[in-house]
Enzyme design. Structure first.
Site, PDB file in Angstrom:
ATOM      1  N   LYS A  71     -31.750  -6.209  -8.637  1.00 16.86           N
ATOM      2  CA  LYS A  71     -32.507  -4.953  -8.601  1.00 16.86           C
ATOM      3  C   LYS A  71     -33.477  -4.955  -7.416  1.00 16.86           C
ATOM      4  O   LYS A  71     -33.672  -3.932  -6.742  1.00 16.86           O
ATOM      5  CB  LYS A  71     -33.276  -4.763  -9.905  1.00 16.86           C
ATOM      6  N   HIS A 125      12.273  -1.386  -7.481  1.00 21.30           N
ATOM      7  CA  HIS A 125      11.402  -0.293  -7.925  1.00 21.30           C
ATOM      8  C   HIS A 125      11.103  -0.386  -9.422  1.00 21.30           C
ATOM      9  O   HIS A 125      11.217   0.594 -10.165  1.00 21.30           O
ATOM     10  CB  HIS A 125      11.999   1.060  -7.564  1.00 21.30           C
TER      11      HIS A 125
END
Length: 529
Positions: free
Chosen positions: A140, A281
């Site tokens: 922070k 695929h």
């Protein structure tokens, strides 16, 4: 005030001691005062690094088996104080709080503890409290404080300090903060997921997901899409944990197809026979078992030679020289196997663009896992499809029962159909696919596509009749009408495996009897979208 802030005082408290001594020595050489706790402090002192105990700073000893040691204003004040805020600075002076410019923390090994199968109480004791609290405080306040949670950032920290004469730049601190928050988020996700499992909650009210970057990809499914590959820490054998021996970097589609191929081939017990799956695929274009690995490969290849070009090959046995020699006869994108002989590696070495991935084993296809799929505004979560059907689970529903050999082919076809996009129809003969119909909008179309492929491949092989003649046929879900089943029969299918459960089951059974087919129901479907 400059955005460059010197690192004068550091707090180090790490569970993973990798690189700790080298970091401590490097910081000491740069004039940084080091605070530390427990095992970290001892390791640094034993290496000759000057260390001050956090307990001497807070005035309180570590207590409650180490549960309480850094949860103190002398620590959190030093991490959270805004250096350009006069009131904060006054409070620090009033209470004798020294600024902490660098926090180096890695957390108790909770994920590893769970992975080892530890009991509930042991897992609880490996939930870090003070570490995440300090990390979040430092992150922070990244305008002034550096927070390092990954060993791989040690050298980057020292590099930035050297570049800025002992200080760090704001962009670097911001990057560290982002990594820190991601780490605590992943940690909390692991804890909450474990607790949900301990409570046997099938759908917890809140669910967290986390991953660690393994690879930044050149692009996604298409060149205009950005992509990256993240691992989940599960260590399941497969593309995420494999070692790549050669070939260029894997693409998004490579990773997706390789995963599909290896999960499919793992359905076949290597103790029974070698098996090979060829994927294109995300759909199988050839799957087979054989007396040898090279025989299995040839049978799989002969299902659809056209689609196999540029495909992904997965093996359930270590790659041998004979199989490697056959594979390199055509262009193949990736080969993944649980090991490889030195001779096979040498054969592949001549094909520099062929990726060879080696794993430590096969994934357990019956292990409980969670599957995720993103939709607009949310995520669908379900159990991974680990459904299994054995010989004893099959119900013969026609006048004619399958022979023993047909039963083997039916179960083989069923395993493959589980990995074919719905609607799926699979023709199998002699433990090898001879026709695969995937992803069609109707089951009739899938049966048609699979039959067409079997006919085309037979012509390519110089055979007089379709490969589907005398085949076993699998359907991933029930036949809603007899048409798909009759199409399979017309193609040469002699027996069928399907879930059953349609309102028209009897109509389909009657059609099978009239066509002279043997048919079994599984009572389980395998939709795959």
């Amino acid at each position: 005030m400059t955005d460059l802030h010197p690192v004068r005082r550091a707090l180090i408290s790490v569970s993973d001691k990798t690189g700790l001594i080298e970091l401590g020595q490097a910081l000491e050489a740069r004039g940084v005062e080091i605070l530390s706790t427990g095992g970290s402090a001892k390791a640094l002192r034993d290496a000759g690094v000057a260390v001050k105990d956090v307990a001497d700073v807070t005035g309180f000893p570590e207590m409650m088996d180490g549960r309480v040691k850094t949860l103190h204003p002398m620590v959190h004040g030093g991490l959270l104080a805004l250096r350009d805020n006069d009131a904060h600075v006054a409070s620090m002076d009033e209470h004798g709080i020294g600024a902490i410019d660098l926090l180096v923390v890695n957390l108790y090994p909770f994920e590893e503890t769970v992975a080892k199968g530890a009991d509930y109480d042991t897992c609880i004791e490996n939930i870090d409290i003070g570490g995440p609290a300090m990390i979040r405080a430092a992150a922070k306040n990244h305008a002034f404080v550096n927070v390092v949670v990954d060993v791989q950032d040690y050298d980057k920290l020292l590099g930035d300090m050297d570049q800025h004469n002992g200080a760090t730049c704001p962009k670097f601190r911001k990057k560290l903060a982002q990594t820190a928050y991601a780490r605590t988020a992943a940690y909390d996700a692991a804890v909450s997921t474990w607790l949900a499992g301990a409570l046997e909650l099938e759908a917890p009210r809140r669910r967290a997901f986390a991953g660690e970057l393994k690879q930044t990809l050149r692009y996604g499914e298409n060149s205009h899409q950005k992509a990256a590959f993240y691992t989940d820490g599960s260590n399941r054998p497969g593309v995420a944990t494999a070692t790549q021996l050669q070939g260029k970097e894997l693409s998004y589609n490579n990773i997706n197809d390789t995963d599909a191929a290896f999960e499919l081939v793992a359905e076949f017990d290597p103790a029974v026979s070698p098996a090979v799956a060829i994927i294109k695929h995300a759909n199988p274009c050839g799957v087979a078992q054989g007396a040898t690995l090279v025989e299995a490969y040839q049978k799989a290849f002969d299902c659809d030679r056209t689609s196999a070009f540029g495909g992904i090959v997965a093996l359930n046995h270590p790659l041998d020289a004979d199989t490697a020699t056959k594979i390199v006869e055509i262009f193949t994108e990736v080969v993944i196997a649980p090991g490889a002989s030195e001779e096979a590696k040498e054969i592949f070495a001549a094909k520099k663009n062929l990726r060879l991935l080696l794993t430590d084993g096969l994934p357990d296809t019956r292990a409980a896992l969670t599957a995720y799929k993103q939709v607009a505004g949310g995520v669908l979560v379900q159990d991974k499809d680990v459904g299994y059907v054995g010989m004893d689970d099959l119900k013969v529903v026609t006048e004619k029962a399958p022979t023993d050999e047909q039963m083997k082919d039916l179960l083989f076809a069923w395993k493959v159909a589980k990995h074919v996009k719905s609607n799926a129809i699979v023709y199998v003969k002699d433990q090898a696919t001879v026709g695969v119909g995937a992803g069609q909008m109707s089951r009739l179309d899938s049966a048609n596509v699979a039959a067409s492929k079997a006919e085309r491949m037979a012509a390519e092989l110089g055979l007089d009749e379709s490969l589907a003649k005398g085949s076993a046929v699998a359907s991933d879900a029930f036949f809603p009408f007899p048409d798909g089943l009759l199409e399979a029969a017309a193609a040469g299918g002699t027996c069928v495996i399907q879930p059953g459960g349609s309102m028209r089951d009897q109509e389909v059974i009657d059609a099978a009897n009239e066509a002279g087919l043997a048919m079994v129901f599984t009572g389980m479907r395998h939709f795959r979208h």
